[in-house]
Design a protein around this motif. Sequence first.
Motif, PDB file in Angstrom:
ATOM      1  N   ALA A 218       0.833  -1.204   0.000  1.00  0.00           N
ATOM      2  CA  ALA A 218       0.000   0.000   0.000  1.00  0.00           C
ATOM      3  C   ALA A 218       0.867   1.252   0.000  1.00  0.00           C
ATOM      4  CB  ALA A 218      -0.917  -0.007   1.225  1.00  0.00           C
ATOM      5  N   MET A 219       1.930   1.272   0.806  1.00  0.00           N
ATOM      6  CA  MET A 219       2.804   2.447   0.868  1.00  0.00           C
ATOM      7  C   MET A 219       3.606   2.635  -0.421  1.00  0.00           C
ATOM      8  SD  MET A 219       4.134   2.759   4.810  1.00  0.00           S
ATOM      9  CE  MET A 219       4.366   1.024   5.212  1.00  0.00           C
ATOM     10  N   ARG A 220       3.954   1.567  -1.084  1.00  0.00           N
ATOM     11  CA  ARG A 220       4.682   1.699  -2.355  1.00  0.00           C
ATOM     12  C   ARG A 220       3.784   2.283  -3.453  1.00  0.00           C
ATOM     13  NH1 ARG A 220       9.682  -0.505  -2.705  1.00  0.00           N
ATOM     14  NH2 ARG A 220      10.335  -2.031  -1.133  1.00  0.00           N
ATOM     15  N   LEU A 221       2.497   1.909  -3.438  1.00  0.00           N
ATOM     16  CA  LEU A 221       1.569   2.395  -4.460  1.00  0.00           C
ATOM     17  C   LEU A 221       1.116   3.831  -4.197  1.00  0.00           C
ATOM     18  CD1 LEU A 221      -0.748  -0.740  -4.882  1.00  0.00           C
ATOM     19  CD2 LEU A 221       0.945   0.107  -6.531  1.00  0.00           C
ATOM     20  N   PHE A 222       1.010   4.193  -2.932  1.00  0.00           N
ATOM     21  CA  PHE A 222       0.424   5.470  -2.541  1.00  0.00           C
ATOM     22  C   PHE A 222       1.014   6.689  -3.262  1.00  0.00           C
ATOM     23  CE2 PHE A 222       0.383   9.169   0.323  1.00  0.00           C
ATOM     24  CZ  PHE A 222      -0.994   9.376   0.418  1.00  0.00           C
ATOM     25  N   PRO A 223       2.336   6.931  -3.214  1.00  0.00           N
ATOM     26  CA  PRO A 223       2.872   8.145  -3.845  1.00  0.00           C
ATOM     27  C   PRO A 223       2.723   8.155  -5.367  1.00  0.00           C
ATOM     28  CG  PRO A 223       4.660   6.740  -3.093  1.00  0.00           C
ATOM     29  CD  PRO A 223       3.400   6.147  -2.551  1.00  0.00           C
ATOM     30  N   LYS A 224       2.538   6.991  -5.940  1.00  0.00           N
ATOM     31  CA  LYS A 224       2.405   6.892  -7.395  1.00  0.00           C
ATOM     32  C   LYS A 224       1.043   7.389  -7.876  1.00  0.00           C
ATOM     33  CE  LYS A 224       2.905   3.516 -11.172  1.00  0.00           C
ATOM     34  NZ  LYS A 224       3.212   2.099 -11.494  1.00  0.00           N
ATOM     35  N   TYR A 225       0.009   7.255  -7.006  1.00  0.00           N
ATOM     36  CA  TYR A 225      -1.350   7.525  -7.479  1.00  0.00           C
ATOM     37  C   TYR A 225      -2.109   8.629  -6.743  1.00  0.00           C
ATOM     38  CZ  TYR A 225      -0.783   3.133 -10.018  1.00  0.00           C
ATOM     39  OH  TYR A 225      -0.331   2.144 -10.846  1.00  0.00           O
ATOM     40  N   ILE A 226      -1.727   8.984  -5.520  1.00  0.00           N
ATOM     41  CA  ILE A 226      -2.568   9.876  -4.717  1.00  0.00           C
ATOM     42  C   ILE A 226      -2.760  11.259  -5.362  1.00  0.00           C
ATOM     43  CG2 ILE A 226      -0.579  10.520  -3.265  1.00  0.00           C
ATOM     44  CD1 ILE A 226      -4.321  10.447  -2.264  1.00  0.00           C
ATOM     45  N   THR A 227      -1.703  11.866  -5.846  1.00  0.00           N
ATOM     46  CA  THR A 227      -1.837  13.222  -6.403  1.00  0.00           C
ATOM     47  C   THR A 227      -2.707  13.222  -7.650  1.00  0.00           C
ATOM     48  OG1 THR A 227       0.358  13.786  -5.542  1.00  0.00           O
ATOM     49  CG2 THR A 227      -0.581  15.245  -7.206  1.00  0.00           C
ATOM     50  N   ARG A 228      -2.519  12.247  -8.513  1.00  0.00           N
ATOM     51  CA  ARG A 228      -3.344  12.161  -9.725  1.00  0.00           C
ATOM     52  C   ARG A 228      -4.806  11.914  -9.384  1.00  0.00           C
ATOM     53  NH1 ARG A 228      -0.366   7.512 -12.768  1.00  0.00           N
ATOM     54  NH2 ARG A 228      -2.295   7.504 -13.994  1.00  0.00           N
ATOM     55  N   ALA A 229      -5.063  11.060  -8.410  1.00  0.00           N
ATOM     56  CA  ALA A 229      -6.446  10.747  -8.044  1.00  0.00           C
ATOM     57  C   ALA A 229      -7.165  11.973  -7.493  1.00  0.00           C
ATOM     58  CB  ALA A 229      -6.475   9.617  -7.024  1.00  0.00           C
ATOM     59  N   VAL A 230      -6.433  12.812  -6.755  1.00  0.00           N
ATOM     60  CA  VAL A 230      -7.038  14.014  -6.161  1.00  0.00           C
ATOM     61  C   VAL A 230      -7.249  15.103  -7.196  1.00  0.00           C
ATOM     62  CG1 VAL A 230      -6.641  15.913  -4.540  1.00  0.00           C
ATOM     63  CG2 VAL A 230      -6.172  13.549  -3.844  1.00  0.00           C
ATOM     64  N   HIS A 231      -6.243  15.349  -8.018  1.00  0.00           N
ATOM     65  CA  HIS A 231      -6.293  16.485  -8.943  1.00  0.00           C
ATOM     66  C   HIS A 231      -6.828  16.138 -10.331  1.00  0.00           C
ATOM     67  CE1 HIS A 231      -4.440  19.165  -6.096  1.00  0.00           C
ATOM     68  NE2 HIS A 231      -3.464  18.297  -5.885  1.00  0.00           N
ATOM     69  N   ASN A 232      -6.988  14.837 -10.613  1.00  0.00           N
ATOM     70  CA  ASN A 232      -7.564  14.411 -11.889  1.00  0.00           C
ATOM     71  C   ASN A 232      -8.447  13.188 -11.627  1.00  0.00           C
ATOM     72  OD1 ASN A 232      -8.199  13.929 -14.546  1.00  0.00           O
ATOM     73  ND2 ASN A 232      -6.184  13.122 -15.104  1.00  0.00           N
ATOM     74  N   GLY A 233      -9.580  13.450 -10.959  1.00  0.00           N
ATOM     75  CA  GLY A 233     -10.419  12.378 -10.450  1.00  0.00           C
ATOM     76  C   GLY A 233     -10.999  11.434 -11.481  1.00  0.00           C
ATOM     77  N   THR A 234     -11.030  11.851 -12.743  1.00  0.00           N
ATOM     78  CA  THR A 234     -11.586  10.967 -13.777  1.00  0.00           C
ATOM     79  C   THR A 234     -10.544   9.991 -14.329  1.00  0.00           C
ATOM     80  OG1 THR A 234     -11.121  12.610 -15.494  1.00  0.00           O
ATOM     81  CG2 THR A 234     -13.304  12.675 -14.477  1.00  0.00           C
ATOM     82  N   ASP A 235      -9.304  10.121 -13.862  1.00  0.00           N
ATOM     83  CA  ASP A 235      -8.239   9.221 -14.306  1.00  0.00           C
ATOM     84  C   ASP A 235      -8.440   7.852 -13.654  1.00  0.00           C
ATOM     85  OD1 ASP A 235      -5.890   8.089 -15.225  1.00  0.00           O
ATOM     86  OD2 ASP A 235      -4.667   8.966 -13.629  1.00  0.00           O
ATOM     87  N   LEU A 236      -8.956   6.905 -14.388  1.00  0.00           N
ATOM     88  CA  LEU A 236      -9.325   5.603 -13.840  1.00  0.00           C
ATOM     89  C   LEU A 236      -8.121   4.796 -13.373  1.00  0.00           C
ATOM     90  CD1 LEU A 236     -11.984   4.285 -13.249  1.00  0.00           C
ATOM     91  CD2 LEU A 236     -11.906   3.158 -15.480  1.00  0.00           C
ATOM     92  N   GLU A 237      -6.964   5.021 -14.009  1.00  0.00           N
ATOM     93  CA  GLU A 237      -5.764   4.294 -13.574  1.00  0.00           C
ATOM     94  C   GLU A 237      -5.387   4.691 -12.147  1.00  0.00           C
ATOM     95  OE1 GLU A 237      -1.046   3.606 -14.700  1.00  0.00           O
ATOM     96  OE2 GLU A 237      -2.211   5.094 -15.797  1.00  0.00           O
TER      97      GLU A 237
END
Length: 392
Positions: A218-237
């Motif tokens: 979970a910690m390895r994945l977190f920095p890869k996706y958190i910013t994109r998920a917050v600022h580009n919420g329609t990004d399904l990846e």
Amino acid sequence: MASDFRMPGNVKFGVGAHKNLPEEIEKYSPTKIAIVSDKGVANAGLVKKLENILEQTGVPIFTFTEIVGEPTFKLVETVTHKLREENCDLVIGIGGGSALDVAKTAAALLAQEKIAHFLSGREQIGPRSTPCILLPTTSGTGSEVTMNAIFGDEEQGLKRGIVSPALLPDLAIIDPELTVSCPARVSASSGVDAFTHAIESYISVRGTPLTKIFAEKAMRLFPKYITRAVHNGTDLESRTGMAWVSALAGVSLANAGVGAVHALAYPLGGKFHIEHGVANALLMPYVFEKIGKTCTDELVEVASFLQLGDYSQHPNKALDAVVHYLLELLDTLNLPSTLKELGIPEDSLPALAESASKVDRLLANTPYKLTEEAIKEIYENAYFGKVGVLVK
């Protein structure tokens, strides 16, 4: 020491997974289905979408969407009685952590007589006889894979958790598609909440090699996706990545438990109704600055997971790197970094410390013995934004 490892009966993960709900429901042969959700999810159209899918089964449906904000024990009791009156024999929860906690707790209590005894914590809820299916619409709480539920205790003025294997659902359907409508603020606070679950369970005194596997991923994945998920919420990846973060961290939390960050967050939620994820995110750097001295080896590993550098030769510097990462994260995700920003009165800090010092279950899981005075100091640092020699 022997340890158990628990998960839901089944976890179905994938984009579009919620569309398989009718065939899943056939396995339980219900006579009436309860949908438990909140107003935000209902307003986003997700409850109606679920109702339309369930109409294929021909089973009558009762829908409850009166959950607003942080749920209380009184609300859980109300929902349980309502579902009992409606003769519901299958409960589906859809929403964020609040809705899922209410849904799974109500399902577990439907066959119990003395509801108040279980909600007070005097007794652990026994085996659940009513099937329960949970569908998260946020990526953070991990409620769909845990045996924990958090509610506001209006009498004590704090949040309090109940824990029982009965709160693990029969089926968790984790569909990233359902999180796309989640607002940026909620995506940020719930996402950091998931990270809190991962890092706290990783250093937990009850942690095991098995729980650490889930927390590490979970910690390895977190920095890869958190910013994109917050600022580009329609990004399904990125939504899919954060759904994995939430689920993996939730499994680790369910088995290793969390600690001081959550203990200090509970009074903020109970007394001032600060959102659980916001409270955890804000407190995390200040708590770790205090307790990090007792888990240096783990923080060297955490720094590596977050790609902050290799501190194996300078382990004492890992704590500083992790704390400053957590502070920068608040800024990147537009989350508050001080209690003062939240309007918490400075003169309330001693009372907050007194309340947090009584959350024995979580404080005992922290690898640092926090006194009431030490907790008060953490709150003071969080109020003024003091970290080490820096003042924000």
